[in-house]
Design an enzyme around this catalytic site. Sequence first.
Site, PDB file in Angstrom:
ATOM      1  N   ARG A  61      82.202  41.699  62.243  1.00  0.00           N
ATOM      2  CA  ARG A  61      83.628  41.365  62.150  1.00  0.00           C
ATOM      3  C   ARG A  61      84.079  41.627  60.722  1.00  0.00           C
ATOM      4  O   ARG A  61      83.279  41.953  59.853  1.00  0.00           O
ATOM      5  CB  ARG A  61      83.952  39.948  62.647  1.00  0.00           C
ATOM      6  CG  ARG A  61      82.960  38.872  62.453  1.00  0.00           C
ATOM      7  CD  ARG A  61      82.691  38.469  61.024  1.00  0.00           C
ATOM      8  NE  ARG A  61      83.918  38.241  60.293  1.00  0.00           N
ATOM      9  CZ  ARG A  61      84.018  38.264  58.979  1.00  0.00           C
ATOM     10  NH1 ARG A  61      82.967  38.521  58.213  1.00  0.00           N
ATOM     11  NH2 ARG A  61      85.145  38.058  58.364  1.00  0.00           N
ATOM     12  N   GLY A  62      85.410  41.483  60.517  1.00  0.00           N
ATOM     13  CA  GLY A  62      85.975  41.857  59.228  1.00  0.00           C
ATOM     14  C   GLY A  62      86.496  43.281  59.359  1.00  0.00           C
ATOM     15  O   GLY A  62      85.768  44.162  59.861  1.00  0.00           O
ATOM     16  N   ALA A  63      87.739  43.489  58.925  1.00  0.00           N
ATOM     17  CA  ALA A  63      88.416  44.759  59.224  1.00  0.00           C
ATOM     18  C   ALA A  63      87.613  46.010  58.829  1.00  0.00           C
ATOM     19  O   ALA A  63      87.376  46.889  59.680  1.00  0.00           O
ATOM     20  CB  ALA A  63      89.799  44.749  58.590  1.00  0.00           C
ATOM     21  N   ARG A 102      89.322  45.395  69.494  1.00  0.00           N
ATOM     22  CA  ARG A 102      90.089  44.332  68.819  1.00  0.00           C
ATOM     23  C   ARG A 102      91.412  44.952  68.347  1.00  0.00           C
ATOM     24  O   ARG A 102      91.394  46.036  67.761  1.00  0.00           O
ATOM     25  CB  ARG A 102      89.299  43.738  67.640  1.00  0.00           C
ATOM     26  CG  ARG A 102      88.054  42.981  68.108  1.00  0.00           C
ATOM     27  CD  ARG A 102      87.470  42.125  66.995  1.00  0.00           C
ATOM     28  NE  ARG A 102      88.253  40.938  66.743  1.00  0.00           N
ATOM     29  CZ  ARG A 102      88.056  40.136  65.687  1.00  0.00           C
ATOM     30  NH1 ARG A 102      87.114  40.423  64.802  1.00  0.00           N
ATOM     31  NH2 ARG A 102      88.809  39.062  65.504  1.00  0.00           N
ATOM     32  N   GLN A 209      84.306  31.302  59.879  1.00  0.00           N
ATOM     33  CA  GLN A 209      83.813  32.372  58.988  1.00  0.00           C
ATOM     34  C   GLN A 209      83.644  31.874  57.553  1.00  0.00           C
ATOM     35  O   GLN A 209      82.786  32.356  56.814  1.00  0.00           O
ATOM     36  CB  GLN A 209      84.784  33.566  58.981  1.00  0.00           C
ATOM     37  CG  GLN A 209      84.852  34.354  60.266  1.00  0.00           C
ATOM     38  CD  GLN A 209      85.960  33.878  61.168  1.00  0.00           C
ATOM     39  OE1 GLN A 209      86.316  32.707  61.182  1.00  0.00           O
ATOM     40  NE2 GLN A 209      86.514  34.783  61.955  1.00  0.00           N
ATOM     41  N   ASP A 250      93.935  42.235  57.458  1.00  0.00           N
ATOM     42  CA  ASP A 250      93.591  43.052  58.628  1.00  0.00           C
ATOM     43  C   ASP A 250      94.579  44.181  58.842  1.00  0.00           C
ATOM     44  O   ASP A 250      94.222  45.246  59.375  1.00  0.00           O
ATOM     45  CB  ASP A 250      93.504  42.188  59.886  1.00  0.00           C
ATOM     46  CG  ASP A 250      92.161  41.483  59.914  1.00  0.00           C
ATOM     47  OD1 ASP A 250      92.012  40.487  59.198  1.00  0.00           O
ATOM     48  OD2 ASP A 250      91.253  41.992  60.590  1.00  0.00           O
ATOM     49  N   LYS A 261      93.459  36.416  58.812  1.00  0.00           N
ATOM     50  CA  LYS A 261      92.935  35.323  59.642  1.00  0.00           C
ATOM     51  C   LYS A 261      93.929  34.167  59.763  1.00  0.00           C
ATOM     52  O   LYS A 261      94.544  33.779  58.773  1.00  0.00           O
ATOM     53  CB  LYS A 261      91.612  34.851  59.024  1.00  0.00           C
ATOM     54  CG  LYS A 261      90.891  33.745  59.742  1.00  0.00           C
ATOM     55  CD  LYS A 261      90.676  34.010  61.215  1.00  0.00           C
ATOM     56  CE  LYS A 261      89.971  35.308  61.486  1.00  0.00           C
ATOM     57  NZ  LYS A 261      90.063  35.703  62.921  1.00  0.00           N
TER      58      LYS A 261
HETATM   59  O1  MRU Z   1      88.265  37.749  63.035  1.00  0.00           O
HETATM   60  P1  MRU Z   1      87.612  38.352  61.823  1.00  0.00           P
HETATM   61  O2  MRU Z   1      86.471  37.554  61.302  1.00  0.00           O
HETATM   62  O3  MRU Z   1      87.277  39.809  62.026  1.00  0.00           O
HETATM   63  O4  MRU Z   1      88.759  38.291  60.728  1.00  0.00           O
HETATM   64  C1  MRU Z   1      88.477  38.764  59.442  1.00  0.00           C
HETATM   65  C2  MRU Z   1      89.570  38.544  58.470  1.00  0.00           C
HETATM   66  O5  MRU Z   1      90.606  38.007  58.782  1.00  0.00           O
HETATM   67  C3  MRU Z   1      89.347  39.091  57.093  1.00  0.00           C
HETATM   68  O6  MRU Z   1      90.029  38.345  56.146  1.00  0.00           O
HETATM   69  C4  MRU Z   1      89.863  40.537  57.038  1.00  0.00           C
HETATM   70  O7  MRU Z   1      89.365  41.294  58.101  1.00  0.00           O
HETATM   71  C5  MRU Z   1      89.512  41.209  55.760  1.00  0.00           C
HETATM   72  S1  MRU Z   1      87.799  41.570  55.640  1.00  0.00           S
HETATM   73  C6  MRU Z   1      87.542  42.395  54.174  1.00  0.00           C
END
Ligand code: MRU
Length: 359
Positions: A61-63, A102, A209, A250, A261
């Site tokens: 996870r994470g963009a 996603r 997270q 994101d 998030k």
């Molecule tokens: O649902 P997630 O854990 O994928 O959400 C992640 C976030 O909101 C992060 O802040 C975002 O993707 C930036 S990651 C460098």
Amino acid sequence: MEMAGRGDAGLEEEVSMLPALAWKNGALVLVDQRRLPWKEEYRTLTTVEQVARAIEDMVVRGAPAIGIAAAYGLALGISNLKPGADPESEFSRFYQRLWRTRPTARNLFWALERMKAVFEENKKAGLGRLKKALLAEARAIEEEDLEINRKIGEYGAELIPEGATILTHCNAGALATAGYGTALGVVRAAQARKKKIKVLACETRPFLQGARLTVWELARERIPVTLITDNMAGWLMSRGEVSLVIVGADRIARNGDTANKIGTYSLAVLARNHGLPFYVAAPLSTFDFRLRSGVDIPIEERKADEVRRFGRRLITLPDVPVKNPSFDVTPGQLITAIITEKGVIGTPLFRGIRQIRNR
Ligand code: MRU
């Protein structure tokens, strides 16, 4: 480092450098982020369907990390094609599958589009060349992301005062990227410059997270971190216990409206009310230049049980109706600056975004 379920003796060193993901022996290896911090378990993925499910279930996870995983997913799908298969229709099938995993993170679509351009350029060059070109592109996306994060860190560290207490939300660290991180990349760079910083990590309900991943990541590097529940941020700000907020993103629209998030918007309102800087750290691959504002950013709604349960434990009635938007949109007016690999975008954000796009 415990390496449950990987069956590959050579992986340890590689994975300890890049904990979120690694390409190894023709497979994509992911650390299972659902199991952290209790267990470091690795999943070896060999099909597009496995990669798609790993993204949906938040094994990764994470963009930026989602984008990198999807790029490797396409390379994997084509590299495993059986003789006689039609690369064009198979690529399109893989692409559609990964596209639907996603909806919010721009980096996913950005990476898929980049891979598609390489497919189009090489599809007539023979299967061998095509496979190589797709794998090389996925690797480039990964390597560039690491480099970009380091640049974000350099620019961002300038904004962090000596002795700052930095509040962050979710995990925008090495686990969410190819390594180093965006918001946590800034923290790392500030620490490397010997600024005596501290981090307050919001736990980030419902997927935790912050509590599970940010705390684990920072503690591993001995960066001072204190965990708070999400509803403590305002009180701590009112007592002067927070110097600034920094988060990842994101998707960012042309006017600076930023999806991140769920809970990020509340923190931005609180920061404004207390006169604190609110920074977003993100690569240009997170910007959606087609969107004039944040109203058109698709917000993912996740399963109700993530809210009804705390981890596995049910904390309410099993059938209570639930809302679970996974992201919110912070209006650009609440953002002090956006830190990118090409520099820091100050206000008015729309002008800075236009300039940086053309640079
Ligand atoms: O649902 P997630 O854990 O994928 O959400 C992640 C976030 O909101 C992060 O802040 C975002 O993707 C930036 S990651 C460098």
